[in-house]
Scaffold this motif. Structure first.
Motif, PDB file in Angstrom:
ATOM      1  N   GLY A  32      15.152 -79.693  65.022  1.00  0.00           N
ATOM      2  CA  GLY A  32      16.463 -80.217  64.706  1.00  0.00           C
ATOM      3  C   GLY A  32      17.025 -79.690  63.401  1.00  0.00           C
ATOM      4  N   THR A  33      17.361 -80.607  62.496  1.00  0.00           N
ATOM      5  CA  THR A  33      17.995 -80.243  61.239  1.00  0.00           C
ATOM      6  C   THR A  33      17.090 -79.385  60.372  1.00  0.00           C
ATOM      7  N   ASP A  34      15.805 -79.712  60.333  1.00  0.00           N
ATOM      8  CA  ASP A  34      14.850 -78.949  59.528  1.00  0.00           C
ATOM      9  C   ASP A  34      14.863 -77.480  59.945  1.00  0.00           C
ATOM     10  N   ASN A  35      14.779 -77.237  61.231  1.00  0.00           N
ATOM     11  CA  ASN A  35      14.795 -75.872  61.739  1.00  0.00           C
ATOM     12  C   ASN A  35      16.133 -75.192  61.460  1.00  0.00           C
ATOM     13  N   ALA A  36      17.235 -75.946  61.603  1.00  0.00           N
ATOM     14  CA  ALA A  36      18.564 -75.379  61.365  1.00  0.00           C
ATOM     15  C   ALA A  36      18.740 -74.974  59.902  1.00  0.00           C
ATOM     16  N   ILE A  37      18.205 -75.776  58.984  1.00  0.00           N
ATOM     17  CA  ILE A  37      18.291 -75.443  57.562  1.00  0.00           C
ATOM     18  C   ILE A  37      17.520 -74.164  57.267  1.00  0.00           C
ATOM     19  N   HIS A  38      16.356 -74.002  57.855  1.00  0.00           N
ATOM     20  CA  HIS A  38      15.577 -72.778  57.629  1.00  0.00           C
ATOM     21  C   HIS A  38      16.279 -71.561  58.225  1.00  0.00           C
ATOM     22  N   ARG A  39      16.870 -71.720  59.394  1.00  0.00           N
ATOM     23  CA  ARG A  39      17.604 -70.595  59.995  1.00  0.00           C
ATOM     24  C   ARG A  39      18.793 -70.210  59.118  1.00  0.00           C
ATOM     25  N   ALA A  40      19.537 -71.210  58.657  1.00  0.00           N
ATOM     26  CA  ALA A  40      20.730 -70.925  57.855  1.00  0.00           C
ATOM     27  C   ALA A  40      20.371 -70.387  56.475  1.00  0.00           C
ATOM     28  N   GLY A  41      19.248 -70.863  55.908  1.00  0.00           N
ATOM     29  CA  GLY A  41      18.841 -70.402  54.584  1.00  0.00           C
ATOM     30  C   GLY A  41      18.247 -69.014  54.586  1.00  0.00           C
ATOM     31  N   GLY A  42      17.764 -68.577  55.740  1.00  0.00           N
ATOM     32  CA  GLY A  42      17.240 -67.226  55.862  1.00  0.00           C
ATOM     33  C   GLY A  42      15.765 -67.115  55.515  1.00  0.00           C
ATOM     34  N   ILE A  43      15.249 -65.915  55.651  1.00  0.00           N
ATOM     35  CA  ILE A  43      13.828 -65.674  55.465  1.00  0.00           C
ATOM     36  C   ILE A  43      13.380 -65.961  54.042  1.00  0.00           C
ATOM     37  N   SER A  44      14.285 -65.817  53.072  1.00  0.00           N
ATOM     38  CA  SER A  44      13.917 -66.082  51.674  1.00  0.00           C
ATOM     39  C   SER A  44      13.612 -67.563  51.467  1.00  0.00           C
ATOM     40  N   LEU A  45      14.350 -68.431  52.156  1.00  0.00           N
ATOM     41  CA  LEU A  45      14.087 -69.866  52.054  1.00  0.00           C
ATOM     42  C   LEU A  45      12.711 -70.195  52.621  1.00  0.00           C
ATOM     43  N   THR A  46      12.408 -69.669  53.791  1.00  0.00           N
ATOM     44  CA  THR A  46      11.107 -69.935  54.401  1.00  0.00           C
ATOM     45  C   THR A  46       9.974 -69.367  53.545  1.00  0.00           C
ATOM     46  N   SER A  47      10.190 -68.196  52.962  1.00  0.00           N
ATOM     47  CA  SER A  47       9.166 -67.600  52.096  1.00  0.00           C
ATOM     48  C   SER A  47       8.925 -68.457  50.854  1.00  0.00           C
ATOM     49  N   ALA A  48      10.008 -68.979  50.295  1.00  0.00           N
ATOM     50  CA  ALA A  48       9.872 -69.851  49.124  1.00  0.00           C
ATOM     51  C   ALA A  48       9.117 -71.124  49.480  1.00  0.00           C
ATOM     52  N   CYS A  49       9.377 -71.650  50.669  1.00  0.00           N
ATOM     53  CA  CYS A  49       8.664 -72.848  51.112  1.00  0.00           C
ATOM     54  C   CYS A  49       7.188 -72.553  51.353  1.00  0.00           C
ATOM     55  N   ARG A  50       6.914 -71.409  51.916  1.00  0.00           N
ATOM     56  CA  ARG A  50       5.508 -71.041  52.170  1.00  0.00           C
ATOM     57  C   ARG A  50       4.736 -70.968  50.858  1.00  0.00           C
ATOM     58  N   ALA A  51       5.390 -70.502  49.805  1.00  0.00           N
ATOM     59  CA  ALA A  51       4.729 -70.383  48.505  1.00  0.00           C
ATOM     60  C   ALA A  51       4.405 -71.741  47.894  1.00  0.00           C
ATOM     61  N   LEU A  52       5.094 -72.804  48.355  1.00  0.00           N
ATOM     62  CA  LEU A  52       4.836 -74.151  47.831  1.00  0.00           C
ATOM     63  C   LEU A  52       3.563 -74.756  48.412  1.00  0.00           C
ATOM     64  N   LYS A  53       3.045 -74.175  49.488  1.00  0.00           N
ATOM     65  CA  LYS A  53       1.770 -74.588  50.080  1.00  0.00           C
ATOM     66  C   LYS A  53       1.778 -76.049  50.545  1.00  0.00           C
ATOM     67  N   GLY A  54       2.858 -76.422  51.195  1.00  0.00           N
ATOM     68  CA  GLY A  54       2.922 -77.730  51.809  1.00  0.00           C
ATOM     69  C   GLY A  54       3.319 -78.851  50.860  1.00  0.00           C
ATOM     70  N   CYS A  55       3.397 -80.047  51.436  1.00  0.00           N
ATOM     71  CA  CYS A  55       3.835 -81.217  50.657  1.00  0.00           C
ATOM     72  C   CYS A  55       3.312 -82.472  51.347  1.00  0.00           C
ATOM     73  N   HIS A  56       2.861 -83.439  50.555  1.00  0.00           N
ATOM     74  CA  HIS A  56       2.335 -84.683  51.113  1.00  0.00           C
ATOM     75  C   HIS A  56       3.468 -85.591  51.592  1.00  0.00           C
ATOM     76  N   THR A  57       3.169 -86.419  52.567  1.00  0.00           N
ATOM     77  CA  THR A  57       4.112 -87.423  53.033  1.00  0.00           C
ATOM     78  C   THR A  57       4.480 -88.363  51.884  1.00  0.00           C
ATOM     79  N   GLY A  58       5.761 -88.642  51.769  1.00  0.00           N
ATOM     80  CA  GLY A  58       6.237 -89.490  50.690  1.00  0.00           C
ATOM     81  C   GLY A  58       6.625 -88.720  49.450  1.00  0.00           C
ATOM     82  N   ASP A  59       6.432 -87.410  49.469  1.00  0.00           N
ATOM     83  CA  ASP A  59       6.740 -86.564  48.324  1.00  0.00           C
ATOM     84  C   ASP A  59       7.855 -85.586  48.711  1.00  0.00           C
ATOM     85  N   ALA A  60       8.275 -84.779  47.751  1.00  0.00           N
ATOM     86  CA  ALA A  60       9.324 -83.793  47.998  1.00  0.00           C
ATOM     87  C   ALA A  60       9.149 -82.625  47.047  1.00  0.00           C
TER      88      ALA A  60
END
Length: 264
Positions: A32-60
């Motif tokens: 849904g929205t999560d996937n749409a944000i990654h598509r619209a943000g482009g590969i650089s957004l996904t790469s930046a997220c990958r570098a964060l190495k995940g996130c715990h529930t309840g965090d951001a």
């Protein structure tokens, strides 16, 4: 702080920052929205997220928005709903609070939220709205504007009603000495909930505030404390009034200009 509950596409929102309902991997896997944000943000957004190495529930965690109109994306990991007995509400509130703190750290003045966990993780919309709207309205004073961007009218009504009930409780609990200024603040807040225009006409705003005051006059004239039933009935009246106000909105120019006491 202006708070609005609007229909729209978060990927096109021209806010300083947007809050995404993310998966724990942060890789756009919630659908849904999560996937749409990654598509619209482009590969650089996904790469930046990958570098964060995940996130715990309840965090951001936060990244730049890259190809999105928003400068920043806050990736908030809400809980999966499993009946409400495993701390889901605490985790949901936690990721909203963390998102507000991250946005403040980045000096984001205008923030837009998606409805975290309700579309991708089965969290009941009404329970989510009741839990998080008081957090946004009580703890978001730093921001110039916060929008809740909804995907359909049913969601918009649920979050709007939660905000209406927040203000009715504030009016019910308000001290007599400050009641006049609180009423003024509440009337403007209630009107602004459904205003989509960015440049308001002050005359149109004043007229709609007067209309809202007339809608709530029976509630305001009640002796305190009002009952829960009184507040629910008043909320029904306010929600009914939005149908009329929404019809008028296309002919008005209502948006950002509000009295000083409603500025952040």
């Amino acid at each position: 702080m202006q708070f609005r509950v609007l229909l729209g596409d978060i990927t096109t929102w021209h806010a300083d920052g947007i809050v995404n309902s993310a998966s724990s991997s942060l890789l756009g896997l919630s659908g849904g929205t999560d996937n749409a944000i990654h598509r619209a943000g482009g590969i650089s957004l996904t790469s930046a997220c990958r570098a964060l190495k995940g996130c715990h529930t309840g965090d951001a965690k936060v990244t730049f928005g890259y190809k999105l109109p928003a400068k920043y994306v806050i990736h908030a990991v809400g809980p999966i709903w499993v009946g409400g007995k495993r701390g889901e509400e605490e985790e949901l509130v936690s990721c909203y609070r963390k998102s507000l703190l991250l946005a403040e750290e980045k000096k984001i003045g205008y923030l837009a939220f998606t409805s975290i966990s309700t579309e991708d993780k089965r969290y009941p919309r009404q329970r989510a709205a009741a839990a998080v709207i008081p957090v946004i309205l009580s703890e978001g004073a730093y921001f110039t504007r916060i929008d809740m961007v909804c995907t359909d009218e049913a969601m918009q009504d649920i979050y709007t009603r939660a905000a209406v009930l927040f203000w009715l409780r504030r009016l019910n609990d308000g001290h007599c000495d400050g009641q006049s200024s609180l009423v003024d603040e509440a009337m403007i807040a209630l009107v602004m909930l459904r205003v989509s225009a960015d440049k308001p006409d002050p005359i149109a705003l004043a007229e709609r505030v007067r209309q809202m005051r007339r809608v709530l006059r029976p509630f305001l004239d009640m002796s305190q404390p009002r009952s829960i039933l009184d507040m629910e009935q008043a909320a029904d009246q306010v929600m009914a009034s939005y149908r009329t106000l929404d019809e008028l909105q296309a002919d008005s120019n209502l948006g950002d200009t509000v009295p000083p006491y409603y500025q952040a």
